[in-house]
Scaffold this motif. Structure first.
Motif, mmCIF file in Angstrom:
data_model
loop_
_atom_site.group_PDB
_atom_site.id
_atom_site.type_symbol
_atom_site.label_atom_id
_atom_site.label_comp_id
_atom_site.label_asym_id
_atom_site.label_seq_id
_atom_site.Cartn_x
_atom_site.Cartn_y
_atom_site.Cartn_z
ATOM 1 N N THR A 1 37.987 32.057 40.707
ATOM 2 C CA THR A 1 37.587 31.394 39.462
ATOM 3 C C THR A 1 37.906 32.249 38.240
ATOM 4 O O THR A 1 37.980 31.736 37.127
ATOM 5 C CB THR A 1 36.071 31.051 39.438
ATOM 6 O OG1 THR A 1 35.336 32.257 39.583
ATOM 7 C CG2 THR A 1 35.687 30.081 40.535
ATOM 8 N N LEU A 2 38.097 33.541 38.448
ATOM 9 C CA LEU A 2 38.477 34.438 37.351
ATOM 10 C C LEU A 2 39.997 34.520 37.216
ATOM 11 O O LEU A 2 40.514 35.332 36.427
ATOM 12 C CB LEU A 2 37.915 35.841 37.602
ATOM 13 C CG LEU A 2 36.387 35.983 37.566
ATOM 14 C CD1 LEU A 2 35.955 37.316 38.139
ATOM 15 C CD2 LEU A 2 35.870 35.832 36.148
ATOM 16 N N PRO B 1 36.217 33.089 46.483
ATOM 17 C CA PRO B 1 36.129 32.052 45.440
ATOM 18 C C PRO B 1 35.673 32.614 44.091
ATOM 19 O O PRO B 1 36.106 32.127 43.044
ATOM 20 C CB PRO B 1 35.105 31.041 45.996
ATOM 21 C CG PRO B 1 34.412 31.730 47.111
ATOM 22 C CD PRO B 1 35.343 32.784 47.624
ATOM 23 N N PHE B 2 34.826 33.649 44.145
ATOM 24 C CA PHE B 2 34.364 34.265 42.893
ATOM 25 C C PHE B 2 35.553 34.815 42.105
ATOM 26 O O PHE B 2 35.701 34.550 40.906
ATOM 27 C CB PHE B 2 33.364 35.388 43.195
ATOM 28 C CG PHE B 2 33.041 36.234 41.990
ATOM 29 C CD1 PHE B 2 32.166 35.765 41.007
ATOM 30 C CD2 PHE B 2 33.615 37.484 41.823
ATOM 31 C CE1 PHE B 2 31.880 36.537 39.887
ATOM 32 C CE2 PHE B 2 33.333 38.260 40.703
ATOM 33 C CZ PHE B 2 32.471 37.779 39.734
#
Ligand SMILES: [Zn+2]
Length: 203
Positions: A197-198, A193-194
């Motif tokens: 989001t980018l 998920p990190f």
């Protein structure tokens, strides 16, 4: 160029005048084009050079200008984040703190984001490891790299896409792969998920 244009407009009212007008317009266009071509071409040539230089210093995986993938191109997904024991590997972690991805032994590993190198060398079970401090409590870790493959040192300020080392099988590893781990204020967070989001979704 205002005077010839006004003159041709006046001449255009007669038949011969129209022929002269076309001739004058062609001449003006030709001369104008010859004068303008270098003026237009030079900025494009300069811009092209800058783009080329940027591509050379920044490696392919950078996708959003600030962050990119730690491996360039296609890869095989290994273990994701969370409870994930490795069958046949008693020394491998069961609660996996990172995201495993593989391209093959010796593949180049790139910094995922800009920051300062805070680890470059052996680090417990991660083997030959690079850690990058991105500021704001955010740190990324690249584990199991080949011995002798590191291309950065502690204190180096690097950008996303900087080659940092090569995929290996050092530390508590079961075959060549990259262990990519993301820490927020010292705690491992799920890289999937990190990265999503980018704008950099992982498999
Ligand atoms: Zn791993």
């Amino acid at each position: 160029m205002g005077a010839p244009v006004a003159a041709t407009a006046a001449l255009a009212n007669t038949r011969i005048g129209r022929k002269i007008a076309i001739g004058v317009l062609l001449f003006v266009a030709l001369v104008g084009g010859m004068l303008l071509t270098p003026l237009i071409a030079i900025p494009f040539a300069v811009a092209g050079e800058q783009v080329t230089q940027e591509v050379e210093t920044r490696a392919a995986p950078v996708a959003n200008g600030e962050w990119g993938y730690p491996l360039a191109g296609g890869y095989t997904k290994g273990r994701g984040f969370g409870y994930n024991p490795v069958i046949g590997c008693s020394y491998c972690s069961t609660n996996h703190k990172g995201y495993d991805m593989a391209q093959g032994c010796g593949s180049t590993i790139y910094a995922a984001g800009p920051g300062r190198v805070i680890t470059a060398g052996s680090l417990s079970g991660w083997g030959n490891t690079v850690r990058i401090d991105h500021g704001g409590g955010l740190v990324t870790l690249y584990g199991h790299m080949d011995w002798g493959s590191l291309r950065v040192g502690v204190g180096d300020d690097i950008t996303a896409g900087t080659p940092i080392g090569a995929e290996g099988n050092t530390g508590r590893s079961f075959g060549c792969h990259l262990h990519y781990e993301v820490f927020q204020h010292g705690t491992s967070i799920d890289p999937q998920p990190f990265m999503a989001t980018l704008g950099l979704p992982l498999k």
